[in-house]
Motif scaffolding. Structure first.
Motif, PDB file in Angstrom:
ATOM      1  N   ILE A  22       0.864  -1.169   0.000  1.00  0.00           N
ATOM      2  CA  ILE A  22       0.000   0.000   0.000  1.00  0.00           C
ATOM      3  C   ILE A  22       0.905   1.224   0.000  1.00  0.00           C
ATOM      4  O   ILE A  22       1.775   1.366   0.873  1.00  0.00           O
ATOM      5  N   THR A  23       0.702   2.108  -0.958  1.00  0.00           N
ATOM      6  CA  THR A  23       1.550   3.281  -1.124  1.00  0.00           C
ATOM      7  C   THR A  23       0.918   4.478  -0.428  1.00  0.00           C
ATOM      8  O   THR A  23      -0.273   4.777  -0.629  1.00  0.00           O
ATOM      9  N   GLY A  32       4.974  25.612   4.242  1.00  0.00           N
ATOM     10  CA  GLY A  32       5.168  26.131   2.894  1.00  0.00           C
ATOM     11  C   GLY A  32       5.833  25.168   1.957  1.00  0.00           C
ATOM     12  O   GLY A  32       5.928  25.433   0.758  1.00  0.00           O
ATOM     13  N   SER A  33       6.329  24.063   2.439  1.00  0.00           N
ATOM     14  CA  SER A  33       7.017  23.113   1.584  1.00  0.00           C
ATOM     15  C   SER A  33       6.022  22.317   0.745  1.00  0.00           C
ATOM     16  O   SER A  33       5.007  21.829   1.242  1.00  0.00           O
ATOM     17  N   LYS A  34       6.344  22.190  -0.551  1.00  0.00           N
ATOM     18  CA  LYS A  34       5.480  21.444  -1.463  1.00  0.00           C
ATOM     19  C   LYS A  34       6.066  20.093  -1.835  1.00  0.00           C
ATOM     20  O   LYS A  34       5.510  19.379  -2.659  1.00  0.00           O
ATOM     21  N   SER A  35       7.204  19.763  -1.275  1.00  0.00           N
ATOM     22  CA  SER A  35       7.819  18.488  -1.604  1.00  0.00           C
ATOM     23  C   SER A  35       7.081  17.354  -0.908  1.00  0.00           C
ATOM     24  O   SER A  35       6.589  17.515   0.213  1.00  0.00           O
ATOM     25  N   SER A  36       6.977  16.224  -1.546  1.00  0.00           N
ATOM     26  CA  SER A  36       6.310  15.053  -1.005  1.00  0.00           C
ATOM     27  C   SER A  36       7.066  13.816  -1.430  1.00  0.00           C
ATOM     28  O   SER A  36       7.760  13.816  -2.449  1.00  0.00           O
ATOM     29  N   ALA A  37       6.921  12.783  -0.625  1.00  0.00           N
ATOM     30  CA  ALA A  37       7.575  11.514  -0.921  1.00  0.00           C
ATOM     31  C   ALA A  37       6.579  10.391  -0.700  1.00  0.00           C
ATOM     32  O   ALA A  37       5.622  10.525   0.079  1.00  0.00           O
ATOM     33  N   SER A  38       6.755   9.312  -1.391  1.00  0.00           N
ATOM     34  CA  SER A  38       5.867   8.151  -1.274  1.00  0.00           C
ATOM     35  C   SER A  38       6.570   7.039  -0.522  1.00  0.00           C
ATOM     36  O   SER A  38       7.788   6.861  -0.625  1.00  0.00           O
ATOM     37  N   LYS A  39       5.773   6.292   0.214  1.00  0.00           N
ATOM     38  CA  LYS A  39       6.288   5.177   0.998  1.00  0.00           C
ATOM     39  C   LYS A  39       5.344   3.996   0.839  1.00  0.00           C
ATOM     40  O   LYS A  39       4.125   4.162   0.897  1.00  0.00           O
ATOM     41  N   THR A  40       5.893   2.835   0.658  1.00  0.00           N
ATOM     42  CA  THR A  40       5.102   1.631   0.444  1.00  0.00           C
ATOM     43  C   THR A  40       5.200   0.724   1.660  1.00  0.00           C
ATOM     44  O   THR A  40       6.309   0.446   2.144  1.00  0.00           O
TER      45      THR A  40
END
Length: 690
Positions: A22-23, A32-40
């Motif tokens: 599941i991601t 204010g940060s727009k960065s995102s990361a995905s984790k499974t």
């Protein structure tokens, strides 16, 4: 089967990853940060097993809320805990979810002291023992039947679905051997202890599901095996699935176990939020009983509605197209059956939109894929009391289309049926669902109450107006028939009935005619015959309901007193002429025979019977007229008989009258002693000498 036990066994093999993840998206910590990361996050075999069991239970609870009951248990290396029970309040998906939540994360480590390499079998054997004991316990329905005296014990047949992780075929053979011995031991224990809280297991169907993960270290050589009888009381079916396919395979098993089918509703219009309000078509899968498509598959369009898009040919679905709902009231009246439905995927957006649309009170018409320009509506999707049903509409000729005229039925052309009265009878005896506690056996079932009420209402119910007068003379009788049919009668109602009967008596005494409707069959009958028929029918009606209460009996006595004083009941009734066995009356036969004798005498011959004996003047003692003769006249012939048949009948009657009747017949049915003088003094020595 009514009972299903599901056991999840967690062992050292169940903690392995199944290869399905599941991601999640993880956003930045600062605002204010727009960065995102995905984790499974990868699911384990245990997580996939719980998910599959919840879907299996949800489908059964939605489609069979009262017919089938399920009991779920979870077992690990440390404990065996039931998730729900056989009680009615535990037969819902929320209880099963809460039970798994209370169970928590299972212990995957093998217990201390377990044999090396066999520690994974301890939870399996422990869970199998619990499943057999649970199968022997009484459900709510079985408890109600066994607690009722005089009723035979119900059959105890059930299914055990055991989900676990095994290594090889030896583990499977051990599981089958253990369940056979456990069922046998459980039945012997019930017989020896005479335990009323348990039932003998008549048959147990074991569905063993081996779950494994993709890595080669956990792959097993266990092969699928069809349902096989391994003992007189136990049958077994073996399945082996990868954990990531367990949910799909369990959906297939629930269809096989309960004879279910999937309907794919295609062409559902939905607006897309991301495309500026434009609409797109989606599909939704609905699960229901396979009988819902029985008529569709029998029709000429049956082959076009089957879709086998999946690799497994046994999971063929039926495809129906969304039809724009306009007015479904006419189609709903022509439905032949209705079946509960449940969605296959409850979390998808198209499914949620369709369910909310139907639950809002709207109906969805479903049509078969078109072969031509003709639209064929075969099903209607609608809801009743918060439950969604699939209504079946005949795809060929509707059962209620163009019904034949009631006047063209059996018995010729009859136009005076009591149609309006029959409609009121149907309304008064309409059936409705009633809540029944399955843990208690009522003294009288609702079905018996309904049948008793219907029998009471139709005890005297003529079909046509020509056979009755009391239901046509509403002006004279007022509400007398309705009061007589009541189960109870009060004193004012009894007095009202007496007044109606007295007024009817006074009307007959004053030679007033009855107000029979124009065109009735009794319109041309004489006045006395009309009153006589009316009084006779009232007596029959009062007799049929005289046992309802004491006041009904008093009303019958009063009615009999009044009818004994009525002028129409005092007149002698006309008796119909007695017909002979040939179909003619005795007078007609005598007249025909006199014509024959006259014709014979004119020819100068002697009488036909060959003697001067006069049969109609014989008055010897003991002579009895022929049983088929009225007033002493013999049975001869009807006008259409030939001369030979009349002469034969004449000779037979003359022969019967020439001899004296046997004395024993003159005493009716009494026993007559024969040969009274056989043992006298004159005859006895002769008998002794012989």
């Amino acid at each position: 089967m009514e009972k299903t036990v599901i056991v999840l066994a967690a062992n050292s093999l169940s903690s392995c990853e199944c290869g399905q993840g599941i991601t999640f998206e993880v956003t930045g910590a600062s605002r204010g940060s727009k960065s995102s990361a995905s984790k499974t996050v990868t699911k384990t075999i245990w997580s996939c097993s719980v998910e599959a069991v919840l879907e299996y239970c949800r489908i059964v609870f939605d489609l069979f809320p009262d017919q089938c009951q399920m009991c779920v248990a979870a077992v690990d290396e440390a404990k065996c805990q039931p998730v729900n029970s056989w009680r009615d309040e535990d037969q819902e998906i929320v209880k099963v979810q809460n039970g798994f939540q209370k169970f928590g994360v299972p212990s995957f480590l093998p217990a201390q002291g377990a044999p090396v390499g066999r520690g994974h079998m301890n939870p399996c054997l422990q869970g199998l023992q619990y499943a057999v004991r649970c199968l022997a316990q009484l459900t709510a329905t079985q408890y109600a039947v066994t607690s009722c005296p005089g009723m035979a014990p119900p059959t105890n047949r059930g299914r055990i679905i055991f989900i676990c992780s095994l290594k090889n075929e030896a583990d499977v053979r051990e599981m089958e051997k253990v369940i056979v011995s456990m069922v046998k031991a459980e039945n012997q224990d019930i017989k020896s202890k005479h335990d009323v809280a348990r039932l003998l297991i008549d048959h147990c169907q074991l569905t063993l599901i081996n779950v494994h993960s993709p890595p080669s270290t956990l792959q097993t050589d266990i092969k699928d095996s069809p349902l096989t009888q391994i003992s007189p009381q136990v049958s077994s079916a073996i399945y082996s699935f990868p954990a990531k396919l367990l949910l799909e395979k369990c959906l297939h098993l629930v269809k096989v176990h309960f004879n279910l089918k999937t309907t794919i509703v295609t062409g559902i219009p939905m607006k897309e939020e991301q495309s500026g309000g434009n609409s797109a078509n989606y599909d939704v899968q609905l699960i229901h009983l396979a009988e819902a498509h029985r008529d569709t598959l029998r029709s000429s369009y049956g082959l076009s509605v089957i879709s086998s898009t999946k690799k497994d040919s046994s999971t063929k679905d039926v495809v129906l197209k969304w039809s724009t709902p306009k007015s479904s009231s006419l189609e709903l009246q022509r439905c032949t059956s209705a079946y509960r439905v449940t969605p296959s995927d409850v979390t998808s957006r198209p499914t949620i939109c369709l369910i909310n649309f139907v639950l809002s009170g709207k109906a969805v018409l479903l049509e078969q894929p078109r072969k031509s320009t003709t639209k064929i509506i075969s099903h209607v999707l609608t809801s009743h009391s918060g439950v969604i049903f699939l209504h079946c509409i005949p795809s060929t000729r509707p059962h209620l289309d163009d019904p034949p005229s009631i006047s063209e039925g059996w018995g010729g052309r009859i136009t005076d049926y009591r149609i309006s009265d029959f409609s009121e009878l149907v309304k008064e005896n309409s059936l409705a669902p009633t809540p029944v506690d399955r843990t208690k056996i009522p003294k009288v079932y609702p079905e018996q109450i309904a049948l008793s009420k219907l029998e009471h209402a139709t005890r005297h119910w003529p079909m046509v107006y020509a056979d009755t007068l009391i239901y046509t003379l509403t002006q004279e009788l007022d509400c007398l028939p309705a009061l007589i049919k009541q189960e109870t009668m009060s004193d004012p109602q009894l007095e009202q009935c007496r007044q109606v009967i007295t007024q009817l008596y006074e009307k007959e005494k004053a030679n007033e005619p009855l107000s029979i409707p124009t065109g009735g069959r009794n319109k041309g009958v004489k006045r006395d015959e009309q009153y006589r028929s009316l009084w006779s029918e009232l007596e029959d009606l009062a007799h049929m309901y005289s046992s309802n209460s004491e006041r009904h009996r008093h009303l019958l006595e009063f009615l009999l007193q009044m009818t004994s004083r009525c002028p129409s009941m005092q007149l002698p009734r006309k008796t119909p002429p007695v017909k002979t066995e040939n179909g003619s009356t005795a007078a007609e036969s005598s007249s025909n025979w006199r014509d024959v004798e006259k014709h014979s005498n004119d020819r100068g011959g002697r009488s036909v019977n060959g003697s001067d004996y006069k049969w109609n003047t014989r008055t010897q003692e003991g002579h009895r007229p022929h049983p088929l003769v009225d007033g002493g006249l013999p049975t001869l012939a009807k006008p259409g008989d030939s001369l030979l048949s009349m002469w034969t009948n004449r000779k037979r009657v003359a022969a019967d009258g020439c001899h004296q009747e046997f004395a024993g017949r003159s005493y009716g049915e009494s026993k007559i002693e024969l040969y009274k003088n056989l043992r006298t003094s004159n005859v006895a020595p002769l008998l002794d000498h012989e």
